[in-house]
Design a protein around this motif. Structure first.
Motif, PDB file in Angstrom:
ATOM      1  N   GLU A  35      38.917  58.114  24.801  1.00 27.19           N
ATOM      2  CA  GLU A  35      38.934  56.955  25.691  1.00 27.19           C
ATOM      3  C   GLU A  35      39.982  57.132  26.788  1.00 27.19           C
ATOM      4  OE1 GLU A  35      39.607  53.626  23.108  1.00 27.19           O
ATOM      5  OE2 GLU A  35      37.560  53.653  22.321  1.00 27.19           O
ATOM      6  N   LEU A  36      41.140  57.667  26.431  1.00 30.00           N
ATOM      7  CA  LEU A  36      42.192  57.903  27.402  1.00 30.00           C
ATOM      8  C   LEU A  36      41.752  58.932  28.444  1.00 30.00           C
ATOM      9  CD1 LEU A  36      45.062  57.486  28.424  1.00 30.00           C
ATOM     10  CD2 LEU A  36      45.832  59.196  26.778  1.00 30.00           C
ATOM     11  N   ASP A  38      38.687  59.590  29.373  1.00 29.72           N
ATOM     12  CA  ASP A  38      37.691  58.936  30.226  1.00 29.72           C
ATOM     13  C   ASP A  38      38.361  58.000  31.238  1.00 29.72           C
ATOM     14  OD1 ASP A  38      35.686  60.254  28.868  1.00 29.72           O
ATOM     15  OD2 ASP A  38      35.107  58.513  27.649  1.00 29.72           O
ATOM     16  N   ALA A  39      39.344  57.237  30.770  1.00 31.28           N
ATOM     17  CA  ALA A  39      40.046  56.304  31.658  1.00 31.28           C
ATOM     18  C   ALA A  39      40.826  57.061  32.725  1.00 31.28           C
ATOM     19  CB  ALA A  39      40.983  55.407  30.851  1.00 31.28           C
ATOM     20  N   GLN A  40      41.470  58.158  32.332  1.00 38.56           N
ATOM     21  CA  GLN A  40      42.203  58.962  33.309  1.00 38.56           C
ATOM     22  C   GLN A  40      41.260  59.538  34.352  1.00 38.56           C
ATOM     23  OE1 GLN A  40      44.246  61.666  30.650  1.00 38.56           O
ATOM     24  NE2 GLN A  40      46.192  60.632  30.990  1.00 38.56           N
ATOM     25  N   SER A  42      38.403  58.299  35.292  1.00 39.53           N
ATOM     26  CA  SER A  42      37.979  57.186  36.149  1.00 39.53           C
ATOM     27  C   SER A  42      39.076  56.799  37.136  1.00 39.53           C
ATOM     28  CB  SER A  42      37.613  55.966  35.306  1.00 39.53           C
ATOM     29  OG  SER A  42      36.479  56.228  34.528  1.00 39.53           O
ATOM     30  N   ALA A  43      40.312  56.769  36.655  1.00 37.23           N
ATOM     31  CA  ALA A  43      41.434  56.418  37.537  1.00 37.23           C
ATOM     32  C   ALA A  43      41.608  57.463  38.633  1.00 37.23           C
ATOM     33  CB  ALA A  43      42.715  56.276  36.727  1.00 37.23           C
ATOM     34  N   ALA A 107      40.842  50.790  35.559  1.00 34.67           N
ATOM     35  CA  ALA A 107      40.267  51.814  34.679  1.00 34.67           C
ATOM     36  C   ALA A 107      41.114  52.033  33.429  1.00 34.67           C
ATOM     37  CB  ALA A 107      40.096  53.127  35.433  1.00 34.67           C
ATOM     38  N   VAL A 108      42.428  51.923  33.558  1.00 33.82           N
ATOM     39  CA  VAL A 108      43.299  52.179  32.404  1.00 33.82           C
ATOM     40  C   VAL A 108      43.775  50.902  31.717  1.00 33.82           C
ATOM     41  CG1 VAL A 108      44.089  54.422  33.242  1.00 33.82           C
ATOM     42  CG2 VAL A 108      45.367  52.379  33.838  1.00 33.82           C
ATOM     43  N   LEU A 111      43.084  50.211  27.938  1.00 38.33           N
ATOM     44  CA  LEU A 111      43.833  51.035  26.987  1.00 38.33           C
ATOM     45  C   LEU A 111      45.252  50.520  26.767  1.00 38.33           C
ATOM     46  CD1 LEU A 111      42.697  54.558  28.181  1.00 38.33           C
ATOM     47  CD2 LEU A 111      41.869  53.254  26.237  1.00 38.33           C
TER      48      LEU A 111
END
Length: 170
Positions: A35-36, A38-40, A42-43, A107-108, A111
């Motif tokens: 998940e991290l 993916d979020a990174q 996206s960011a 995006a983050v 989390l």
């Protein structure tokens, strides 16, 4: 008293419970890591776009706020002065950077919710949140006072481009 067989069974049961707990924690860690990532991603892929208040300039930026594209309205050079156009570029670039920042933060954000900090787990431990620097605030739109210029330089509304070649010579 419990005999050697009873004690052995009890230890095996505790070990099995601990293995299950560790296995569950590892699965959770792997899920959170994915998940991290993916979020990174996206960011880092976030972009921002904004148009100046006068509608003359549109700017696109990447996640770092670096300008990646600009466009001018068809009337930008006819209806503005260089100083006003420069302010429009600055305004649009700053707004686009704020847009990209907001998208990267969004995006983050999931989390960062409900994540325990070290003091929550170990009383007296330092907070990790204090060790992670926050992103600097972006400036508000820059609106410096207009410099006093002669009217001829300040108003380009009736500006007509001149040809380098005079028609009367032909």
């Amino acid at each position: 008293m419990t005999g050697p067989d009873g004690r052995k069974a009890e230890l095996e049961a505790r070990n099995a419970a601990m293995r299950e707990q560790v296995s569950s924690m590892l699965e959770g860690l792997q899920r959170q890591t994915a998940e991290l990532q993916d979020a990174q991603a996206s960011a880092l892929a976030a972009t921002g776009e904004a148009t100046s208040a006068d509608g003359l300039v549109t700017v696109q930026v990447n996640a770092a706020g670096v300008v990646t594209d600009t466009s001018l309205s068809p009337s930008a050079l006819r209806s503005s002065t260089p100083e006003k156009l420069a302010r429009s570029f600055t305004q649009a670039a700053q707004a686009a950077a704020r847009d990209a920042r907001a998208k990267a933060d969004a995006a983050v954000a999931p989390l960062q919710e409900n994540v325990p900090d070290l003091p929550d787990l170990f009383p007296g431990a330092p907070s990790l949140a204090q060790l992670i620097p926050s992103a600097p605030d972006l400036p508000e739109p820059n609106t410096p006072p207009a410099a006093s210029k002669p009217a001829a330089e300040e108003d380009w509304d009736d500006f007509e481009p001149r040809s380098r070649f005079r028609k009367d010579r032909w």
